[in-house]
Design an enzyme around this catalytic site. Structure first.
Site, short mmCIF file in Angstrom:
data_model
loop_
_atom_site.label_atom_id
_atom_site.label_comp_id
_atom_site.label_asym_id
_atom_site.label_seq_id
_atom_site.Cartn_x
_atom_site.Cartn_y
_atom_site.Cartn_z
N GLN A 1 -10.09 1.04 1.24
CA GLN A 1 -9.59 2.60 2.84
C GLN A 1 -9.44 3.43 3.40
O GLN A 1 -9.68 3.84 4.79
CB GLN A 1 -7.83 3.06 1.15
CG GLN A 1 -7.23 2.62 1.00
CD GLN A 1 -6.47 1.35 1.03
OE1 GLN A 1 -5.89 1.61 2.72
NE2 GLN A 1 -6.06 -0.18 0.66
N TYR B 1 -6.04 -1.51 -6.96
CA TYR B 1 -5.13 -2.80 -6.70
C TYR B 1 -4.84 -2.52 -4.79
O TYR B 1 -4.75 -0.92 -4.38
CB TYR B 1 -4.16 -3.67 -7.09
CG TYR B 1 -2.93 -3.15 -7.58
CD1 TYR B 1 -2.86 -1.49 -7.04
CD2 TYR B 1 -2.26 -2.89 -8.45
CE1 TYR B 1 -1.30 -0.80 -7.45
CE2 TYR B 1 -0.69 -2.66 -9.29
CZ TYR B 1 -0.58 -1.41 -9.03
OH TYR B 1 -0.24 -1.21 -8.98
N GLU B 2 -4.40 -3.37 -4.18
CA GLU B 2 -4.53 -3.43 -2.54
C GLU B 2 -5.11 -2.56 -1.53
O GLU B 2 -4.62 -1.97 -0.80
CB GLU B 2 -2.85 -2.92 -2.53
CG GLU B 2 -2.10 -2.86 -3.20
CD GLU B 2 -1.75 -4.58 -3.28
OE1 GLU B 2 -1.50 -5.03 -2.17
OE2 GLU B 2 -1.01 -5.31 -4.20
N GLY B 3 -6.41 -3.11 -2.37
CA GLY B 3 -7.88 -2.56 -1.29
C GLY B 3 -8.03 -1.29 -2.35
O GLY B 3 -7.50 0.01 -1.90
N ARG C 1 1.06 -0.99 0.06
CA ARG C 1 -0.04 0.33 -0.13
C ARG C 1 1.10 0.97 -0.27
O ARG C 1 0.41 2.58 -0.47
CB ARG C 1 -0.71 -0.15 1.06
CG ARG C 1 -2.33 -1.50 0.98
CD ARG C 1 -3.18 -0.77 2.20
NE ARG C 1 -4.50 -1.70 2.02
CZ ARG C 1 -5.05 -2.67 2.96
NH1 ARG C 1 -4.85 -1.95 3.96
NH2 ARG C 1 -6.55 -2.91 2.63
#
Length: 598
Positions: free
Chosen positions: A446, A439-441, A296
């Site tokens: 977030q 991506y990565e949440g 992240r």
């Protein structure tokens, strides 16, 4: 096609003058070699590599993409030669342990270099950056034997790494994943299942690929609490530590994507692939967050990198493109003026510039916190750093990537029709950065993480340290040139705090949708306030330099002007976002399904 030039003067300003990394390294055990001269030399060499070797590959990777044939992936022309040069120069091990073949520098030094790599080519930079996350995860959770077996070649760059989370049916809801892990008599496990969207999942750059995989043991409970974490190599390692036979991991296909064409996004099939359990049973999600949080922060840097690259391309064009008469003539004897003289073009360029510089400061500050959380000898300082990272990671990832989409869109707009065609490279920046918000949440996730799981779940404690820091800065008494901007920072902090209290009160009163309805706008308010603090902090340093008679006056005056633009033009958006939050969840949830024509 814009030519990336590493903004070394801006980077040095952030590193040395605002965040004072020289003092930080003096207080960090094991960072003795990270002297200002050493760091400057590393940045200079990294700049040359990024400008001369990686940047020219950016359009090549976009144009050619990766190729999948017979279950194998080939990277675009020049990618492997650049990667070979990268590992020959020792860049993969810059911030890794000396005893395992690394150079032992703090991880923040690697973050400085990564900004340049990602700015030069997002797609190419992902191959080494995923390996760094794999290294950190193996080092944090695997046995000493596995570390000795796998880390040296990961650190050297001869092997690479991936993170294997997502499956076609579950997306971000990893509690639904189905990949299975069956124990063998020798202590290994057979991993079976399919993963999708695996960046750098297969390629021709390295001898082996080490996959970090989430899977379920036979006795696993349902949900996230039943996930375990495994290390699964593409090729099994023989007794000498070399890659041997194929290990039942194959690439079923690669995705055809909007951007980052030069990085292979793979469907990976695990067919009784042997691997090792590296988390405690059913504790894989918490272990994988070592990789996720690392990634992240890396994605936040990718977002900032695109802002910087797009700004450079737009600025160069705006200086040269002559079109229409400006309200205040620049070339009075000519029929038109450079478009940089037009107020709306300056609006777009200054938006890019302020976001690039503010995001750099936030990212570097997070890198400093990572150093402290890992290596400080002071337990209280480690705890402070971990707490601030818990707060700032979703802000950095979410806010910077959202603003990267706006900034790269501005880059296209400044060039007009030329920005829309591939020849100039601006539309590639726009397409490539789009994934960073996903991506990565996703950034909605977030926002939920920041507001629900971090701030409200902790009763606000997770934000106390950072907010005290901002308040102390505002109360110190700053140079007259930035005093009005300090007031803007104070007001933005107060707005952030008041919205927190209001949403928290609604949730406590039983409004089940209060947090979900507010989360995204809340993330953006936090982001606007955070960047305001860092930009005004930088402006205060610049004002002090001017008061002391610095000979670099234009540079420092630009820092103050940049912060002023941000505070007067962009920061007021937070007020509108607060109004949106205060409107509540009813305008989202109480209109019935008929509003969608269902």
């Amino acid at each position: 096609m814009p030519e990336y030039k590493a903004p070394l003067r801006d980077m040095q300003f952030a590193i040395n003058e605002v965040l004072k990394f020289d003092q930080h390294y003096q207080n960090l055990p094991g960072a003795e070699d990270a002297t200002p001269d050493t760091v400057a030399a590393i940045l200079d060499e990294a700049a040359k590599f990024c400008e001369q070797v990686v940047s020219p590959l950016n359009p090549v990777g976009d144009r050619e993409g990766c190729r999948w044939q017979d279950g194998k992936v080939s990277t675009p022309t020049g990618f492997k030669a650049a990667y070979d040069q990268f590992i020959e120069s020792g860049w993969p091990g810059l911030s890794q342990k000396v005893e395992l073949g690394g150079q032992g520098l703090p991880s923040s030094v690697n973050a400085f270099v990564y900004e340049m790599l990602a700015s030069a080519s997002h797609a190419w930079s992902m191959y080494p950056s995923l390996s760094w996350g794999a290294i950190k995860t193996v080092a944090a959770h695997a046995s000493e034997e596995l570390q000795q077996r796998y880390l040296p070649k990961l650190i050297s760059g001869h092997w690479s790494g991936t993170m294997c989370l997502t499956e076609s049916h579950c997306g971000s809801d990893l509690g639904l994943l189905r990949t299975k892990a069956t124990p063998n008599d020798d202590g290994t496990y057979n991993i079976s299942g399919s993963k999708i969207f695996i960046s750098a999942g297969d390629h021709d750059l390295t001898e082996n690929i080490v996959h970090i995989v989430l899977a379920r043991l036979p006795d696993a409970p349902e949900g996230v609490g039943g996930i375990s974490l495994f290390l699964v190599p593409k090729f099994w390692i023989d007794e000498s530590g070399n890659a041997g036979d194929s290990n039942g991991v194959t690439c079923g296909s690669i995705e055809h994507k909007m951007g980052i064409h030069g990085n292979a996004t793979c469907v990976l099939n695990f067919d009784s692939a042997r691997g090792y359990l590296i988390s405690a049973p059913h504790k894989g999600m918490s272990a994988m967050f070592t990789f996720i949080n690392e990634s992240r922060l890396g994605v936040a840097q990718q977002g900032q990198a695109h802002i910087e690259s797009s700004f450079q391309g737009a600025l160069a064009y705006a200086k040269e493109r002559v079109q229409m008469r400006a309200p205040v003539r620049v070339l009075p004897d000519k029929p038109a003026d450079p478009i940089i003289a037009h107020p709306d073009v300056r609006r777009m360029l200054l938006t890019q510039k302020s976001l690039a510089e503010g995001a750099r400061l936030l990212n570097y500050y997070c890198a400093q916190l990572v150093d402290i959380s890992h290596d400080s000898a002071d337990a209280a300082e480690r705890e402070r750093a971990e707490t601030e990272l818990a707060l700032l990671t979703p802000i950095a990832k979410g806010f910077i990537t959202e603003m990267s989409m706006e900034a790269t869109s501005n880059g296209v707009q400044v060039l007009g029709g030329h920005g829309y065609i591939a020849e100039w490279g601006m539309e590639q920046e726009y397409r490539d950065t789009r994934i960073t918000a996903i991506y990565e949440g996703t950034n909605g996730i977030q926002g939920l993480d920041l507001l629900g799981r971090k701030i409200l779940a902790s009763g606000g404690k997770v934000a106390e340290s950072f907010m005290k820091q901002v308040t102390a800065f505002c109360q110190q008494g700053q140079p007259d040139a930035v005093a009005p901007l300090v007031v803007s920072v104070q007001q933005s902090l107060q707005l952030w705090q008041s919205v927190t209290e209001e949403v928290g009160a609604k949730a406590m009163a039983g409004d089940k949708n209060a947090i979900g309805a507010a989360a995204y706008d809340y993330l953006m308010i936090a982001g606007y306030a955070t960047l305001a603090y860092f930009l005004v902090r930088g402006a205060a340093v610049a004002a002090q330099a001017l008061e002391q008679g610095s000979g670099d006056g234009d540079f420092y005056r630009a820092k103050i002007a940049n912060a002023r633009f941000y505070c007067e033009r962009l920061l007021p958006r937070a007020q509108a976002l607060a109004s949106s939050i205060r409107s509540g969840a009813d305008n989202l949830m109480d209109m019935g399904e008929g509003v969608f024509g269902l």
